[in-house]
Enzyme design. Structure first.
Site, PDB file in Angstrom:
ATOM      1  N   THR A   1       0.838  -1.205   0.000  1.00 60.74           N
ATOM      2  CA  THR A   1       0.000   0.000   0.000  1.00 60.74           C
ATOM      3  C   THR A   1       0.874   1.257   0.000  1.00 60.74           C
ATOM      4  OG1 THR A   1      -0.228  -0.221   2.388  1.00 60.74           O
ATOM      5  CG2 THR A   1      -2.077  -0.972   1.072  1.00 60.74           C
TER       6      THR A   1
ATOM      7  N   ARG B   1      -9.274  -5.641   0.958  1.00 64.11           N
ATOM      8  CA  ARG B   1     -10.394  -5.829   1.872  1.00 64.11           C
ATOM      9  C   ARG B   1     -10.765  -4.620   2.719  1.00 64.11           C
ATOM     10  NH1 ARG B   1     -11.536 -11.208   1.569  1.00 64.11           N
ATOM     11  NH2 ARG B   1     -10.133 -11.961  -0.020  1.00 64.11           N
TER      12      ARG B   1
ATOM     13  N   GLN C   1       1.736 -13.093  -0.559  1.00 62.91           N
ATOM     14  CA  GLN C   1       0.413 -13.211  -1.167  1.00 62.91           C
ATOM     15  C   GLN C   1       0.280 -12.225  -2.324  1.00 62.91           C
ATOM     16  OE1 GLN C   1      -1.381 -12.389   2.835  1.00 62.91           O
ATOM     17  NE2 GLN C   1      -2.767 -14.052   2.310  1.00 62.91           N
TER      18      GLN C   1
ATOM     19  N   HIS D   1       0.222 -16.705  -4.522  1.00 65.91           N
ATOM     20  CA  HIS D   1      -0.971 -16.371  -5.306  1.00 65.91           C
ATOM     21  C   HIS D   1      -0.626 -16.066  -6.776  1.00 65.91           C
ATOM     22  CE1 HIS D   1      -3.448 -15.192  -1.468  1.00 65.91           C
ATOM     23  NE2 HIS D   1      -3.275 -16.488  -1.616  1.00 65.91           N
TER      24      HIS D   1
ATOM     25  N   CYS E   1      -1.874 -20.786 -20.197  1.00 66.22           N
ATOM     26  CA  CYS E   1      -2.859 -21.489 -21.003  1.00 66.22           C
ATOM     27  C   CYS E   1      -3.369 -22.681 -20.200  1.00 66.22           C
ATOM     28  CB  CYS E   1      -2.227 -21.968 -22.301  1.00 66.22           C
ATOM     29  SG  CYS E   1      -3.374 -22.970 -23.276  1.00 66.22           S
TER      30      CYS E   1
ATOM     31  N   CYS F   1      -2.936 -26.164 -22.669  1.00 65.46           N
ATOM     32  CA  CYS F   1      -1.657 -26.860 -22.885  1.00 65.46           C
ATOM     33  C   CYS F   1      -0.616 -26.471 -21.836  1.00 65.46           C
ATOM     34  CB  CYS F   1      -1.129 -26.591 -24.298  1.00 65.46           C
ATOM     35  SG  CYS F   1      -0.421 -24.952 -24.544  1.00 65.46           S
TER      36      CYS F   1
ATOM     37  N   CYS G   1      -1.715 -23.149 -28.890  1.00 60.27           N
ATOM     38  CA  CYS G   1      -2.946 -23.901 -29.168  1.00 60.27           C
ATOM     39  C   CYS G   1      -4.156 -22.985 -29.390  1.00 60.27           C
ATOM     40  CB  CYS G   1      -3.224 -24.906 -28.048  1.00 60.27           C
ATOM     41  SG  CYS G   1      -3.801 -24.145 -26.527  1.00 60.27           S
TER      42      CYS G   1
ATOM     43  N   SER H   1      -3.631  -9.131   7.061  1.00 57.59           N
ATOM     44  CA  SER H   1      -4.576  -9.259   8.169  1.00 57.59           C
ATOM     45  C   SER H   1      -4.885 -10.733   8.440  1.00 57.59           C
ATOM     46  CB  SER H   1      -5.859  -8.484   7.862  1.00 57.59           C
ATOM     47  OG  SER H   1      -6.332  -8.805   6.568  1.00 57.59           O
TER      48      SER H   1
END
Ligand SMILES: [Zn+2]
Length: 224
Positions: free
Chosen positions: A9, A17, A82, A100, A108, A111, A135, A174
């Site tokens: 931030t 959130r 994260q 994450h 993809c 494939c 593909c 948090s």
């Protein structure tokens, strides 16, 4: 080291959130879920194309640089994050586990090809949904969407690092999003730097309620 949106931030990146966070503006299930991607990839890409541009414009802050410095001094083994913004890597951290995913690439689902962000963004200039060069299937942002499993190996590696550590420092999270929120409980001990309460304040060895950047920069300075 375990970091969340709160460390970024201070780089001008909104969190998810809080009252001013991204999910106060848009419904994550409409723009950032795997179901939304299958139903309407164009809408998901409209959201992520904008996010990718914002995140690539952002710069690492004092908190990111402090963690990279602590790693160079041998005091931080690895950063489990994260965040998808790649700011830890850009600040010089070497061992970063992005549980994450990140905006570095797109994938993809047909494939399993990984396409780097630069060519994905170039495609987005031409068409609303980038496609796999091998593909032709629509590419998915390289971030973990709601309803998706975490990348293979990332959570295992994160859990292993947390169990090995003498101390886990949680910064800017948090601790609300599972399974990452449960990781500190696997550690021998953990401390938290976060503005505002977290789900594990009572279990922490130490809780510092302050911004990540100034706190971590102060740690580096105090170590001399
Ligand atoms: Zn493909």
């Amino acid at each position: 080291m375990l970091t969340g949106a709160g460390i970024s931030t201070e780089s001008g990146i909104p969190d998810f959130r809080s009252a001013t966070g991204i999910w106060a503006e848009v419904d994550p299930l409409e723009v950032a879920s795997i179901r939304a991607f299958h139903r309407d990839p164009e809408r998901v890409w409209r959201f992520y194309a904008q996010r990718i541009h914002v995140l690539r414009e952002a710069e690492p802050n004092a908190g990111h640089y402090a963690l990279a410095e602590l790693e160079r001094r041998g005091l931080v083994r690895a950063v489990v994050t994260q965040n998808i913004d790649t700011l830890h890597t850009r600040a010089g951290s070497g061992d970063v586990v992005e549980v994450h995913g990140s905006i570095r690439s797109a994938q993809c689902l047909a494939c399993l090809w990984t396409e780097p962000a630069d060519t994905v963004l170039a495609q987005l200039e031409e068409r609303p949904v980038p496609v796999c060069p091998h593909c032709g299937a629509p590419l998915k942002p390289g971030v973990v969407l709601f309803g998706e499993l975490l990348p293979a190996g990332a959570l295992e590696r994160a859990t292993e690092l947390v169990r090995m550590a003498g101390l886990v420092l949680v910064v800017g999270s948090s601790l609300e999003v599972w399974p990452v929120a449960g990781l500190p409980l696997e550690a021998r001990a953990f401390a938290i730097v976060n503005q505002g309460p977290t789900a594990l304040d009572d279990e922490a060895l130490l809780k510092v309620d302050a911004p990540a950047g100034e706190t971590l920069a102060a740690v580096v300075e105090a170590l001399g």
